[in-house]
Design an enzyme around this catalytic site. Structure first.
Site, PDB file in Angstrom:
ATOM      1  N   TYR A 141      12.536 -14.264  14.246  1.00 47.13           N
ATOM      2  CA  TYR A 141      11.565 -14.974  15.087  1.00 47.13           C
ATOM      3  C   TYR A 141      12.153 -16.307  15.546  1.00 47.13           C
ATOM      4  O   TYR A 141      12.194 -16.613  16.746  1.00 47.13           O
ATOM      5  CB  TYR A 141      10.260 -15.188  14.306  1.00 47.13           C
ATOM      6  CG  TYR A 141       9.318 -16.163  14.945  1.00 47.13           C
ATOM      7  CD1 TYR A 141       8.847 -15.951  16.234  1.00 47.13           C
ATOM      8  CD2 TYR A 141       8.890 -17.302  14.267  1.00 47.13           C
ATOM      9  CE1 TYR A 141       7.984 -16.844  16.833  1.00 47.13           C
ATOM     10  CE2 TYR A 141       8.020 -18.199  14.848  1.00 47.13           C
ATOM     11  CZ  TYR A 141       7.573 -17.967  16.140  1.00 47.13           C
ATOM     12  OH  TYR A 141       6.728 -18.862  16.733  1.00 47.13           O
ATOM     13  N   HIS A 191      -1.366 -15.741   8.519  1.00 43.45           N
ATOM     14  CA  HIS A 191      -1.089 -17.177   8.353  1.00 43.45           C
ATOM     15  C   HIS A 191      -1.951 -17.772   7.233  1.00 43.45           C
ATOM     16  O   HIS A 191      -3.091 -17.360   7.013  1.00 43.45           O
ATOM     17  CB  HIS A 191      -1.295 -17.926   9.670  1.00 43.45           C
ATOM     18  CG  HIS A 191      -0.217 -17.610  10.669  1.00 43.45           C
ATOM     19  ND1 HIS A 191       1.105 -17.878  10.426  1.00 43.45           N
ATOM     20  CD2 HIS A 191      -0.254 -17.021  11.872  1.00 43.45           C
ATOM     21  CE1 HIS A 191       1.838 -17.484  11.459  1.00 43.45           C
ATOM     22  NE2 HIS A 191       1.036 -16.945  12.352  1.00 43.45           N
ATOM     23  N   ASP A 286      11.215 -17.058   4.471  1.00 37.79           N
ATOM     24  CA  ASP A 286      10.479 -18.331   4.346  1.00 37.79           C
ATOM     25  C   ASP A 286      11.374 -19.494   3.913  1.00 37.79           C
ATOM     26  O   ASP A 286      11.881 -19.494   2.777  1.00 37.79           O
ATOM     27  CB  ASP A 286       9.376 -18.193   3.280  1.00 37.79           C
ATOM     28  CG  ASP A 286       8.097 -17.582   3.823  1.00 37.79           C
ATOM     29  OD1 ASP A 286       7.918 -17.596   5.053  1.00 37.79           O
ATOM     30  OD2 ASP A 286       7.286 -17.108   3.008  1.00 37.79           O
TER      31      ASP A 286
HETATM   32  N1  UDP Z   1       1.779 -17.909   2.503  1.00 39.23           N
HETATM   33  C1  UDP Z   1       1.303 -17.464   1.282  1.00 39.23           C
HETATM   34  N2  UDP Z   1       0.339 -16.487   1.282  1.00 39.23           N
HETATM   35  C2  UDP Z   1      -0.169 -15.945   2.426  1.00 39.23           C
HETATM   36  C3  UDP Z   1       0.338 -16.427   3.670  1.00 39.23           C
HETATM   37  C4  UDP Z   1       1.296 -17.407   3.664  1.00 39.23           C
HETATM   38  O1  UDP Z   1       1.719 -17.915   0.209  1.00 39.23           O
HETATM   39  O2  UDP Z   1      -1.010 -15.048   2.366  1.00 39.23           O
HETATM   40  C5  UDP Z   1       2.810 -18.965   2.525  1.00 39.23           C
HETATM   41  C6  UDP Z   1       4.092 -18.541   3.219  1.00 39.23           C
HETATM   42  O3  UDP Z   1       4.959 -17.891   2.302  1.00 39.23           O
HETATM   43  C7  UDP Z   1       4.623 -19.876   3.720  1.00 39.23           C
HETATM   44  C8  UDP Z   1       3.359 -20.694   4.000  1.00 39.23           C
HETATM   45  O4  UDP Z   1       2.312 -20.041   3.274  1.00 39.23           O
HETATM   46  O5  UDP Z   1       5.332 -20.508   2.704  1.00 39.23           O
HETATM   47  C9  UDP Z   1       2.999 -20.715   5.473  1.00 39.23           C
HETATM   48  O6  UDP Z   1       3.052 -19.385   5.953  1.00 39.23           O
HETATM   49  P1  UDP Z   1       2.444 -18.966   7.349  1.00 39.23           P
HETATM   50  O7  UDP Z   1       2.609 -17.465   7.476  1.00 39.23           O
HETATM   51  O8  UDP Z   1       1.065 -19.508   7.469  1.00 39.23           O
HETATM   52  O9  UDP Z   1       3.310 -19.734   8.428  1.00 39.23           O
HETATM   53  P2  UDP Z   1       4.906 -19.822   8.670  1.00 39.23           P
HETATM   54  O10 UDP Z   1       5.322 -21.087   7.976  1.00 39.23           O
HETATM   55  O11 UDP Z   1       5.531 -18.581   8.107  1.00 39.23           O
HETATM   56  O12 UDP Z   1       5.010 -19.907  10.141  1.00 39.23           O
END
Ligand code: UDP
Length: 325
Positions: A141, A191, A286
């Protein structure tokens, strides 16, 4: 301004359209409604239902409406999905930008505002991240969006266009009107903030924290959360910047980092509801910490953070409790 917003029925696109209309601009939306919602399109905007990669439709929209600025929000944006389907991500995101720029060139449309992402930085070397810091995306991405940035800059240079590139950090929350917010449209949300709110509301049994063995304050990933309305207002400022024949690349974040565990506990505090959760293994792709410096956007565009984490949580909660679509 006469602005075309691609993806203008989607989450960020719809909030951007609302802010453009509040600021008095004429707005046109191009959206295939695959993840966007018809109900998300502001009633004072003109909606073209179709594909962003349809050159003939772009020709028609540019010809009929004398567009001067494009805000390009339509894209594929789910990190784990991009790890599974990298070709789809490059095809959709990079090829999509090429088709759009080609059409803009044909119709002499000079200004573009582009939705990019913090994911272009990969695992950052410095926190807070500055715009000219090292970029090495660690998921497809982020790589696809960085490719789009390079293409936009090269095209702007070659064809006399103006661009504003926004690197979004973690966008969440909903418009204060209650009319729009982040919708599921039958899909599972991925998210963090909406997932936590759904768990708080009992719409899912629990949420899972993806990994607590990162090198951060409590072992869970740290992110910079920005209210979608603050982000949408930045797009109006960005479009005006291009309108003045200026270009630039800007981080859009709040300068504050919250860990996943802190988001869970802050949600419990703000809403007074327990968030059932467990801890599972890391998710692919991540980075441990992403926090933005927004000094450049503040100084050059006049960008401001008006909504804190509490407002983000409350507004998403209100939206999800009374969801219109
Ligand atoms: N995350 C999590 N559980 C979830 C969704 C996200 O622990 O159900 C964590 C994810 O691993 C990351 C942070 O929350 O560290 C933000 O993730 P998100 O998908 O919201 O946004 P990104 O940073 O990937 O764009």
């Amino acid at each position: 301004m006469r602005v075309l917003v691609t993806g203008g029925s989607g989450y960020i696109g719809s909030h951007t359209v609302y802010e453009l209309i509040r600021d008095g601009h004429q707005v046109f939306i191009l959206d295939n409604l695959s993840t966007g919602n018809k109900e998300g399109a502001h009633k004072d905007a003109i909606l073209y239902k179709g594909d962003q990669q349809d050159s003939e439709l772009l020709d028609k929209i540019f010809k009929e409406n004398n567009i001067d600025t494009v805000i390009h929000c339509s894209a594929k944006l789910i990190v784990p999905e991009s790890v599974e389907k990298p070709i789809t991500y490059f095809e959709n995101n990079v090829h999509g930008v090429a088709i759009l720029l080609e059409a803009m060139k044909r119709h002499n449309v000079k200004n573009i505002v582009f939705s990019s992402t913090a994911a272009v930085y990969g695992e950052p070397k410095n926190i807070p991240i500055m715009e000219d810091d090292y970029k090495e995306p660690i998921n497809p991405y982020g790589a696809s969006k960085l490719s789009c940035e390079w293409l936009i800059k090269a095209a702007a240079n070659a064809h006399g266009m103006n661009y504003v590139i926004f690197r979004y950090f973690n966008v969440a929350g909903a418009d204060a009107s209650g009319e729009i917010g982040q919708s599921t449209k039958g899909r599972k949300l991925t998210h963090l903030i909406p997932v936590v709110i759904e768990a708080a509301l009992g719409l899912r049994d629990k949420m899972s924290i993806f990994g607590d063995d990162y090198d951060t304050k409590d072992g869970t990933c740290v992110r910079d959360y920005i209210h979608v309305t603050d982000l949408a207002k930045a797009h109006v400022l960005g479009a005006k910047h291009t309108f003045k024949n200026k270009s630039g690349t800007f981080n859009l974040g709040s300068k504050n980092g919250y860990s996943v565990k802190e988001i869970v506990s802050e949600t419990e505090r703000v809403l007074g509801i327990k968030v059932p959760h467990d801890i599972v293994k890391r998710r692919d792709g991540d980075p441990s910490t992403l926090v933005a410096s927004n000094d450049k956007a503040a100084k050059i565009l006049g960008f401001k953070i008006e909504n804190n984490l509490e407002k983000i949580i409350k507004s998403d909660y209100e939206w999800r409790r009374n969801k219109k679509f």
